[in-house]
Design a protein around this motif. Structure first.
Motif, PDB file in Angstrom:
ATOM      1  N   UNK A 163       0.832  -1.206   0.000  1.00 58.33           N
ATOM      2  CA  UNK A 163       0.000   0.000   0.000  1.00 58.33           C
ATOM      3  C   UNK A 163       0.867   1.256   0.000  1.00 58.33           C
ATOM      4  N   UNK A 164       1.862   1.285   0.864  1.00 55.67           N
ATOM      5  CA  UNK A 164       2.728   2.464   0.948  1.00 55.67           C
ATOM      6  C   UNK A 164       3.492   2.692  -0.355  1.00 55.67           C
ATOM      7  N   UNK A 165       3.884   1.593  -1.005  1.00 55.33           N
ATOM      8  CA  UNK A 165       4.618   1.735  -2.265  1.00 55.33           C
ATOM      9  C   UNK A 165       3.720   2.334  -3.344  1.00 55.33           C
ATOM     10  N   UNK A 166       2.476   1.856  -3.439  1.00 54.65           N
ATOM     11  CA  UNK A 166       1.559   2.384  -4.446  1.00 54.65           C
ATOM     12  C   UNK A 166       1.264   3.859  -4.211  1.00 54.65           C
ATOM     13  N   UNK A 167       1.058   4.228  -2.949  1.00 59.78           N
ATOM     14  CA  UNK A 167       0.776   5.629  -2.620  1.00 59.78           C
ATOM     15  C   UNK A 167       1.982   6.508  -2.948  1.00 59.78           C
ATOM     16  N   UNK A 168       3.172   5.975  -2.649  1.00 59.12           N
ATOM     17  CA  UNK A 168       4.389   6.730  -2.932  1.00 59.12           C
ATOM     18  C   UNK A 168       4.572   6.928  -4.433  1.00 59.12           C
ATOM     19  N   UNK A 169       4.286   5.892  -5.232  1.00 55.77           N
ATOM     20  CA  UNK A 169       4.441   5.984  -6.685  1.00 55.77           C
ATOM     21  C   UNK A 169       3.444   6.969  -7.297  1.00 55.77           C
ATOM     22  N   UNK A 170       2.212   6.914  -6.799  1.00 60.60           N
ATOM     23  CA  UNK A 170       1.159   7.734  -7.393  1.00 60.60           C
ATOM     24  C   UNK A 170       1.131   9.150  -6.836  1.00 60.60           C
ATOM     25  N   UNK A 171       1.513   9.303  -5.564  1.00 57.94           N
ATOM     26  CA  UNK A 171       1.374  10.588  -4.907  1.00 57.94           C
ATOM     27  C   UNK A 171      -0.072  10.834  -4.508  1.00 57.94           C
ATOM     28  N   UNK A 172      -0.302  11.869  -3.743  1.00 55.85           N
ATOM     29  CA  UNK A 172      -1.658  12.200  -3.284  1.00 55.85           C
ATOM     30  C   UNK A 172      -2.103  13.496  -3.968  1.00 55.85           C
ATOM     31  N   UNK A 173      -2.292  13.387  -5.254  1.00 55.66           N
ATOM     32  CA  UNK A 173      -2.670  14.548  -6.063  1.00 55.66           C
ATOM     33  C   UNK A 173      -4.065  15.051  -5.663  1.00 55.66           C
ATOM     34  N   UNK A 174      -4.222  16.354  -5.673  1.00 56.30           N
ATOM     35  CA  UNK A 174      -5.510  16.964  -5.371  1.00 56.30           C
ATOM     36  C   UNK A 174      -6.321  17.122  -6.650  1.00 56.30           C
ATOM     37  N   UNK A 175      -7.527  16.561  -6.662  1.00 53.45           N
ATOM     38  CA  UNK A 175      -8.416  16.667  -7.823  1.00 53.45           C
ATOM     39  C   UNK A 175      -9.515  17.694  -7.590  1.00 53.45           C
ATOM     40  N   UNK A 176      -9.910  17.857  -6.334  1.00 56.30           N
ATOM     41  CA  UNK A 176     -10.913  18.849  -5.946  1.00 56.30           C
ATOM     42  C   UNK A 176     -10.489  19.391  -4.585  1.00 56.30           C
ATOM     43  N   UNK A 177     -11.139  20.431  -4.088  1.00 63.21           N
ATOM     44  CA  UNK A 177     -10.813  20.919  -2.743  1.00 63.21           C
ATOM     45  C   UNK A 177     -11.077  19.880  -1.650  1.00 63.21           C
ATOM     46  N   UNK A 178     -11.808  18.807  -1.982  1.00 69.97           N
ATOM     47  CA  UNK A 178     -12.161  17.793  -0.984  1.00 69.97           C
ATOM     48  C   UNK A 178     -11.257  16.560  -1.031  1.00 69.97           C
ATOM     49  N   UNK A 179     -10.342  16.503  -1.992  1.00 62.88           N
ATOM     50  CA  UNK A 179      -9.452  15.343  -2.098  1.00 62.88           C
ATOM     51  C   UNK A 179      -8.552  15.241  -0.869  1.00 62.88           C
ATOM     52  N   UNK A 180      -8.420  14.036  -0.342  1.00 60.80           N
ATOM     53  CA  UNK A 180      -7.531  13.803   0.793  1.00 60.80           C
ATOM     54  C   UNK A 180      -6.087  13.773   0.288  1.00 60.80           C
ATOM     55  N   UNK A 181      -5.281  14.683   0.763  1.00 59.80           N
ATOM     56  CA  UNK A 181      -3.883  14.754   0.336  1.00 59.80           C
ATOM     57  C   UNK A 181      -2.919  14.532   1.501  1.00 59.80           C
ATOM     58  N   UNK A 182      -3.459  14.208   2.658  1.00 54.78           N
ATOM     59  CA  UNK A 182      -2.639  13.910   3.836  1.00 54.78           C
ATOM     60  C   UNK A 182      -2.535  12.404   4.014  1.00 54.78           C
ATOM     61  N   UNK A 183      -1.304  11.920   4.107  1.00 54.43           N
ATOM     62  CA  UNK A 183      -1.099  10.495   4.316  1.00 54.43           C
ATOM     63  C   UNK A 183      -1.723  10.003   5.606  1.00 54.43           C
ATOM     64  N   UNK A 184      -1.631  10.803   6.655  1.00 51.52           N
ATOM     65  CA  UNK A 184      -2.190  10.399   7.948  1.00 51.52           C
ATOM     66  C   UNK A 184      -3.714  10.291   7.887  1.00 51.52           C
ATOM     67  N   UNK A 185      -4.338  11.266   7.237  1.00 52.23           N
ATOM     68  CA  UNK A 185      -5.800  11.234   7.111  1.00 52.23           C
ATOM     69  C   UNK A 185      -6.223  10.044   6.252  1.00 52.23           C
ATOM     70  N   UNK A 186      -5.494   9.786   5.172  1.00 56.81           N
ATOM     71  CA  UNK A 186      -5.824   8.663   4.307  1.00 56.81           C
ATOM     72  C   UNK A 186      -5.712   7.345   5.072  1.00 56.81           C
ATOM     73  N   UNK A 187      -4.661   7.187   5.860  1.00 53.82           N
ATOM     74  CA  UNK A 187      -4.505   5.956   6.637  1.00 53.82           C
ATOM     75  C   UNK A 187      -5.664   5.772   7.613  1.00 53.82           C
ATOM     76  N   UNK A 188      -6.124   6.860   8.222  1.00 53.61           N
ATOM     77  CA  UNK A 188      -7.282   6.780   9.123  1.00 53.61           C
ATOM     78  C   UNK A 188      -8.525   6.319   8.367  1.00 53.61           C
ATOM     79  N   UNK A 189      -8.696   6.833   7.149  1.00 51.01           N
ATOM     80  CA  UNK A 189      -9.843   6.439   6.346  1.00 51.01           C
ATOM     81  C   UNK A 189      -9.755   4.972   5.928  1.00 51.01           C
ATOM     82  N   UNK A 190      -8.552   4.507   5.627  1.00 55.50           N
ATOM     83  CA  UNK A 190      -8.375   3.111   5.235  1.00 55.50           C
ATOM     84  C   UNK A 190      -8.640   2.179   6.414  1.00 55.50           C
ATOM     85  N   UNK A 191      -8.221   2.601   7.610  1.00 58.48           N
ATOM     86  CA  UNK A 191      -8.526   1.825   8.818  1.00 58.48           C
ATOM     87  C   UNK A 191     -10.039   1.734   9.011  1.00 58.48           C
ATOM     88  N   UNK A 192     -10.722   2.857   8.785  1.00 57.26           N
ATOM     89  CA  UNK A 192     -12.180   2.882   8.937  1.00 57.26           C
ATOM     90  C   UNK A 192     -12.845   1.992   7.887  1.00 57.26           C
TER      91      UNK A 192
END
Length: 263
Positions: A163-192
């Motif tokens: 998972x970390x490798x894929x995220x690192x390769x792709x990056x957390x590009x912003x597509x809208x003002x609502x896109x999650x671009x924080x790794x910590x927030x994304x990990x929390x969402x994935x846990x949920x």
């Protein structure tokens, strides 16, 4: 051009040519069933020694084998191993379509099946619900893992290193003002997503588009795909998506059972 550059270019060209010839050999054997070295060399327009070397490499990989009659080659069972990945995706689409039709009718929105490809989620199939307001076809499109509901579900069930490798390769590009671009927030969402059994996105990939997805498992219990429902934000609100989550999860479980999952 210096000698080193010329050598590199020559090696690259030669490598591509060898790959092309090897693929052609597989096509010849697929078409004819069996063929000898001389026959293959003639069709390739190469010396017998070159054909023999290519056949030897394919034989080492288990893709061709010598028939009972020495000098004749045929495709080997290694081809089935390579085709297995495509067959699995075809089986997923075939087994999933009736359930997707049902979900699209019950939920009223567009339903998609998606899998991981490289560092994207790619949609394999789509069924439009009766309330769908656009004719956008997502099939075959590569969508970002971190900004789509299917992508989040697929990421959530990968091992941490992958998972970390894929995220690192792709990056957390912003597509809208609502896109999650924080790794910590994304990990929390994935846990949920793992805890709840589904993931939602609220206008994260496109303004005005919301989606919810649930995991599909193979007979071994591995998450191999995601089924999602998406619709316009004014109608398919976050509250509405969470209300429909049990229905989508049940649909995902139905597809998993069709794939042999008994859990």
């Amino acid at each position: 051009m210096d000698d080193e550059s010329a050598s590199t270019r020559s090696e690259t060209t030669g490598g591509v040519q060898s790959v092309d010839r090897a693929v052609t050999i597989l096509e010849i054997l697929s078409r004819q069933g069996e063929a000898g070295v001389s026959e293959i060399a003639l069709e390739l327009g190469v010396h017998k020694s070159t054909a023999f070397r290519l056949l030897g490499a394919l034989e080492t990989r288990g893709l061709v084998e010598q028939a009972e009659e020495r000098g004749k080659y045929r495709l080997s069972f290694g081809i089935i191993r390579l085709a297995g990945g495509v067959a699995a995706r075809l089986d997923l689409t075939q087994q999933g379509r009736p359930v997707c039709r049902r979900l699209a009718g019950e939920i009223g929105e567009t339903v998609n099946l998606a899998v991981v490809r490289s560092h994207y989620a790619v949609n394999l199939d789509q069924v439009r619900g009766p309330s769908a307001v656009t004719a956008h076809n997502w099939v075959g499109q590569l969508t970002p893992l971190h900004a789509t509901s299917s992508g989040k579900v697929l990421l959530a069930h990968l091992d941490e290193r992958h998972r970390d490798r894929l995220i690192s390769e792709a990056g957390l590009r912003s597509y809208t003002p609502h896109t999650v671009t924080s790794g910590d927030v994304l990990r929390e969402q994935l846990d949920e997503a793992r805890r709840l059994g589904y993931a939602v996105t609220v206008e994260e990939y496109e303004i005005g588009l919301n989606a919810i997805a649930a995991p599909i498992r193979s007979y071994e219990g591995e998450v191999v795909a995601a089924v999602s429902a998406s619709g316009p934000a004014y109608r398919f609100s976050e509250d509405r998506m969470r209300e429909l989550a049990p229905m989508l999860i049940a649909g995902a479980d139905d597809i998993s059972r069709h794939l042999g999952y008994a859990g």
